[in-house]
Design a protein around this motif. Structure first.
Motif, mmCIF file in Angstrom:
data_model
loop_
_atom_site.group_PDB
_atom_site.id
_atom_site.type_symbol
_atom_site.label_atom_id
_atom_site.label_comp_id
_atom_site.label_asym_id
_atom_site.label_seq_id
_atom_site.Cartn_x
_atom_site.Cartn_y
_atom_site.Cartn_z
ATOM 1 N N ILE A 171 -113.490 -14.931 34.201
ATOM 2 C CA ILE A 171 -113.874 -16.332 34.002
ATOM 3 C C ILE A 171 -114.397 -16.549 32.586
ATOM 4 C CG2 ILE A 171 -115.621 -18.056 34.633
ATOM 5 C CD1 ILE A 171 -113.380 -18.076 36.583
ATOM 6 N N SER A 172 -115.174 -15.592 32.068
ATOM 7 C CA SER A 172 -115.766 -15.749 30.735
ATOM 8 C C SER A 172 -114.708 -15.817 29.648
ATOM 9 C CB SER A 172 -116.730 -14.595 30.450
ATOM 10 O OG SER A 172 -116.022 -13.390 30.180
ATOM 11 N N MET A 173 -113.506 -15.298 29.917
ATOM 12 C CA MET A 173 -112.449 -15.292 28.919
ATOM 13 C C MET A 173 -111.681 -16.607 28.862
ATOM 14 S SD MET A 173 -111.065 -11.390 29.340
ATOM 15 C CE MET A 173 -110.118 -11.333 27.830
ATOM 16 N N VAL A 174 -111.864 -17.457 29.867
ATOM 17 C CA VAL A 174 -111.128 -18.730 29.890
ATOM 18 C C VAL A 174 -112.036 -19.954 29.951
ATOM 19 C CG1 VAL A 174 -109.009 -17.781 30.846
ATOM 20 C CG2 VAL A 174 -110.799 -18.512 32.394
ATOM 21 N N TYR A 175 -113.305 -19.762 30.349
ATOM 22 C CA TYR A 175 -114.238 -20.870 30.461
ATOM 23 C C TYR A 175 -115.504 -20.580 29.660
ATOM 24 C CZ TYR A 175 -112.026 -23.658 34.158
ATOM 25 O OH TYR A 175 -111.190 -24.486 34.868
ATOM 26 N N THR A 176 -115.946 -21.575 28.903
ATOM 27 C CA THR A 176 -117.254 -21.471 28.255
ATOM 28 C C THR A 176 -118.315 -21.954 29.247
ATOM 29 O OG1 THR A 176 -117.145 -23.726 27.376
ATOM 30 C CG2 THR A 176 -116.229 -21.956 26.002
ATOM 31 N N GLN A 177 -119.569 -21.631 28.952
ATOM 32 C CA GLN A 177 -120.662 -22.091 29.807
ATOM 33 C C GLN A 177 -120.705 -23.615 29.866
ATOM 34 O OE1 GLN A 177 -122.569 -19.813 31.475
ATOM 35 N NE2 GLN A 177 -123.455 -21.509 32.614
ATOM 36 N N THR A 178 -120.381 -24.259 28.753
ATOM 37 C CA THR A 178 -120.367 -25.721 28.707
ATOM 38 C C THR A 178 -119.336 -26.294 29.668
ATOM 39 O OG1 THR A 178 -121.049 -25.688 26.391
ATOM 40 C CG2 THR A 178 -120.071 -27.725 27.204
ATOM 41 N N LYS A 179 -118.132 -25.691 29.679
ATOM 42 C CA LYS A 179 -117.080 -26.175 30.583
ATOM 43 C C LYS A 179 -117.462 -25.964 32.037
ATOM 44 C CE LYS A 179 -113.071 -25.792 27.513
ATOM 45 N NZ LYS A 179 -111.761 -25.136 27.268
ATOM 46 N N ILE A 180 -118.151 -24.870 32.318
ATOM 47 C CA ILE A 180 -118.593 -24.616 33.691
ATOM 48 C C ILE A 180 -119.616 -25.665 34.115
ATOM 49 C CG2 ILE A 180 -119.882 -22.993 35.146
ATOM 50 C CD1 ILE A 180 -118.509 -20.721 33.645
ATOM 51 N N LEU A 181 -120.537 -26.011 33.214
ATOM 52 C CA LEU A 181 -121.537 -27.045 33.517
ATOM 53 C C LEU A 181 -120.884 -28.396 33.757
ATOM 54 C CD1 LEU A 181 -124.364 -26.110 30.985
ATOM 55 C CD2 LEU A 181 -124.547 -26.109 33.488
ATOM 56 N N GLU A 182 -119.782 -28.669 33.039
ATOM 57 C CA GLU A 182 -119.079 -29.932 33.229
ATOM 58 C C GLU A 182 -118.498 -30.063 34.635
ATOM 59 O OE1 GLU A 182 -116.186 -29.995 30.141
ATOM 60 O OE2 GLU A 182 -117.622 -30.522 28.553
ATOM 61 N N LYS A 183 -118.317 -28.945 35.312
ATOM 62 C CA LYS A 183 -117.802 -28.941 36.696
ATOM 63 C C LYS A 183 -118.944 -29.058 37.715
ATOM 64 C CE LYS A 183 -113.523 -28.088 35.389
ATOM 65 N NZ LYS A 183 -112.432 -29.064 35.595
ATOM 66 N N GLU A 184 -120.132 -29.423 37.250
ATOM 67 C CA GLU A 184 -121.324 -29.575 38.092
ATOM 68 C C GLU A 184 -121.762 -28.244 38.730
ATOM 69 O OE1 GLU A 184 -121.773 -33.711 40.117
ATOM 70 O OE2 GLU A 184 -119.668 -33.117 40.385
ATOM 71 N N VAL A 185 -121.548 -27.161 37.998
ATOM 72 C CA VAL A 185 -122.039 -25.851 38.428
ATOM 73 C C VAL A 185 -123.405 -25.633 37.770
ATOM 74 C CG1 VAL A 185 -121.641 -23.365 38.389
ATOM 75 C CG2 VAL A 185 -119.713 -24.927 38.724
ATOM 76 N N PHE A 186 -124.465 -25.660 38.568
ATOM 77 C CA PHE A 186 -125.819 -25.589 38.042
ATOM 78 C C PHE A 186 -126.460 -24.213 38.230
ATOM 79 C CE2 PHE A 186 -125.023 -30.067 38.844
ATOM 80 C CZ PHE A 186 -125.401 -30.624 37.632
#
Length: 561
Positions: A18-33
């Motif tokens: 996941i870390s290779m395709v998603y940044t932490q910012t993009k994960i937060l945009e998906k409402e992952v808290f």
């Protein structure tokens, strides 16, 4: 697609994927808290429950992961669960999960085929450690080698499912390992025929190769950006360590090189000379932007500055990152005299001139300006090139290495290399010596290209094989089809998998072929992605030793890449 606030639980492998395709910012945009490790211990008491969050679990379909999910369902922390597995989940394991879900909290169970590490658009890895050990006879495999083999099978199958292909399979006949892998993949596809029932599979090919057929490519100094960073600094899951490098700020000690970085995506295959020009242009752009930000004379200017500040800050960080990396690369090239070393490496890999080259190798080995690691690499290249030469001086060169203070463990790498990938072990014509036409073309090409390309004369064996595939001329007797493959059909989509590990030089060759419009679209995969240090560390392990003088700069040599 899952609405509302979520917690994301991952295992160690899916965390890296996941870390290779998603940044932490993009994960937060998906409402992952909340993100966490699936196996982290938690208190089953009420105060540890988070019923306002939905639990999303993405993990490999292993028995350990299934057991952990069952425990989670027995003492649930979240209001509902969405389970995603990176590969096919056996029915018996699915039934175990169903039995544990007595509260009915599992909303969905999905198979999302991402059981591999995506590096570039045309390159993926399985991050398997010590994959060269699979080259020993199967009767001598330990549980580790058996586990690595079946992880390879699962990873390749997941890549085929992700690409929605059921390809014809060709394999390297000289490699028992390639044949065994091809047969197991075919068996698994036949067993899950409905899962592999893709309409668009015609014209697709899976080509399975063995690293031992081209031991030269992982040994060479590299001169394109991504390959050079990996060779001199080490790239692990898109992360580069600059810790210990002089004049590097603390916040730059570990940086990320991924396709989300536009400068890196544009220049990853650029040679070192062109890269210097690109860095200069990047700095000029930054200075212009910095100058414009100083000219704030109105409320509108202030508003524009505030709105653009995040972009400016990100741009500044990106400039600092690439300047730090390229600066360290330039320092290492100068410190280790790599221009001189690389020129001799290229001559050893591309030309047959024993009388002159043996003297050049001796001189470099005994020179105090040549590092011991580089001296070993030069002797290895000489040994591979001149192993069958009647007057080879392999024994004398090993003696010179010992005189330079190279440890016995690392001198033995010469014997390990020839035992692993010597002339009698390789299946192909690595140096083009058996094919007079090929040999003449190489000499003519070098004469036309001239001195300016002296550092990029070498072309990986993979490039030659793919050119043959594109022309429909790959020899059936050396790379046979498994089962009912049709050698007369030229493939449109080619997936190459190298057992024992690929390299970034091969990835660059694949990129050139795709860009050239040769009529085929190629994706490259490997057990891992090697540089010379990881390759030789695994080779030492194959010989029964530890990693010797070949640790990876910034990361332990036994870490997957």
């Amino acid at each position: 697609s899952i609405s509302g606030m979520k917690a994301l639980l991952l295992d160690s492998e899916t965390t890296a994927i996941i870390s290779m395709v998603y940044t932490q910012t993009k994960i937060l945009e998906k409402e992952v808290f909340l993100t966490g490790n699936l196996h982290d211990k938690h208190d089953p008491d009420e105060q540890d429950r988070m019923t306002h969050l939905k639990g999303v679990i993405f993990c490999r379909p292993t028995r350990l992961n299934v057991q952990t999910i069952r425990k989670e369902l027995e003492s649930p922390r979240f209001c509902e669960y969405h389970l995603f597995f990176s590969n096919t989940l056996p029915e018996d394991q699915l039934q175990l999960l169903a039995d544990a879900d007595d509260r009915g909290l599992v909303v969905q169970v999905q198979e999302f085929f991402a059981d591999f590490y995506p590096i570039n658009n045309e390159l993926f890895s399985l991050n398997i450690e010590n994959s060269l050990l699979q080259s020993v006879p199967q009767t001598r495999w330990s549980q580790n080698e058996k586990g690595s083999f079946y992880r390879t099978v699962e990873g390749v199958l997941a890549s085929l499912l992700a690409f929605k292909k059921r390809p014809a399979i060709r394999f390297q006949r000289a490699s028992t390992l390639c044949q065994t892998l091809a047969q197991e993949l075919q068996r698994r596809m036949d067993m899950d025929s409905q899962l592999f029932d893709f309409r668009d599979s015609a014209g697709s090919l899976l080509l399975i190769l063995d690293r031992r057929d081209d031991p030269i490519t992982p040994l060479l100094t590299q001169w394109t950006y991504q390959a050079m960073v990996h060779e001199l600094l080490g790239i692990r899951n898109n992360r580069v360590s600059l810790k210990g490098a002089p004049n590097v700020k603390k916040d730059m000690e570990e940086v990320v090189l991924s396709l989300s970085d536009q400068f890196f995506e544009t220049n990853m295959f650029s040679n070192f000379g062109d890269l210097g020009e690109a860095i200069k242009e990047l700095l000029d752009s930054y200075q212009k932007l910095q100058h414009s930000n100083k000219q704030i004379q109105s409320i509108e200017d202030m508003r524009d500055f505030v709105e653009n500040f995040p972009h400016f800050k990100q741009f500044a960080t990106n400039v600092s990152k690439h300047v730090a990396i390229v600066g360290e690369l330039a320092r290492l090239v100068d410190t280790h005299k790599l221009l001189d070393i690389s020129q001799l490496e290229q001559e050893l890999s591309c030309t047959n001139d024993h009388a002159n080259q043996v003297e050049e190798v001796k001189a470099k080995v005994m020179s105090e300006t040549t590092s011991r690691v580089d001296a070993v690499r030069l002797v290895l290249l000489y040994a591979l090139r001149y192993e069958t030469h009647g007057s080879n001086q392999i024994v004398a060169l090993k003696r010179l290495l010992r005189d330079r203070g190279v440890s016995d463990l690392d001198v033995k790498l010469v014997d390990h290399m020839l035992a692993y990938a010597g002339a009698t072990k390789r299946g192909g014509d690595l140096f083009g010596e058996h094919n007079l036409i090929s040999k003449s073309l190489k000499l003519a090409t070098r004469a036309v290209k001239g001195v300016q390309n002296v550092y990029t004369q070498h072309k990986p064996l993979l490039q030659e094989l793919l050119e043959q595939v594109a022309k429909g001329k790959l020899k059936d007797n050396q790379y046979p089809f498994l089962g009912m493959g049709n050698s007369r059909d030229r493939p449109r989509d080619v997936i190459v998998f190298i057992v024992g590990g690929a390299t970034f030089e091969e990835a660059a060759a694949v990129h050139r072929i795709n860009q050239a419009g040769a009529g085929i679209n190629v994706v490259l995969g490997g057990s891992s992605v090697h540089n010379s240090k990881t390759f030789l560390a695994e080779l030492t392990g194959l010989g029964g030793g530890s990693s010797g003088a070949f640790p990876v700069h910034g990361f332990a040599a036994n870490q997957p890449f």
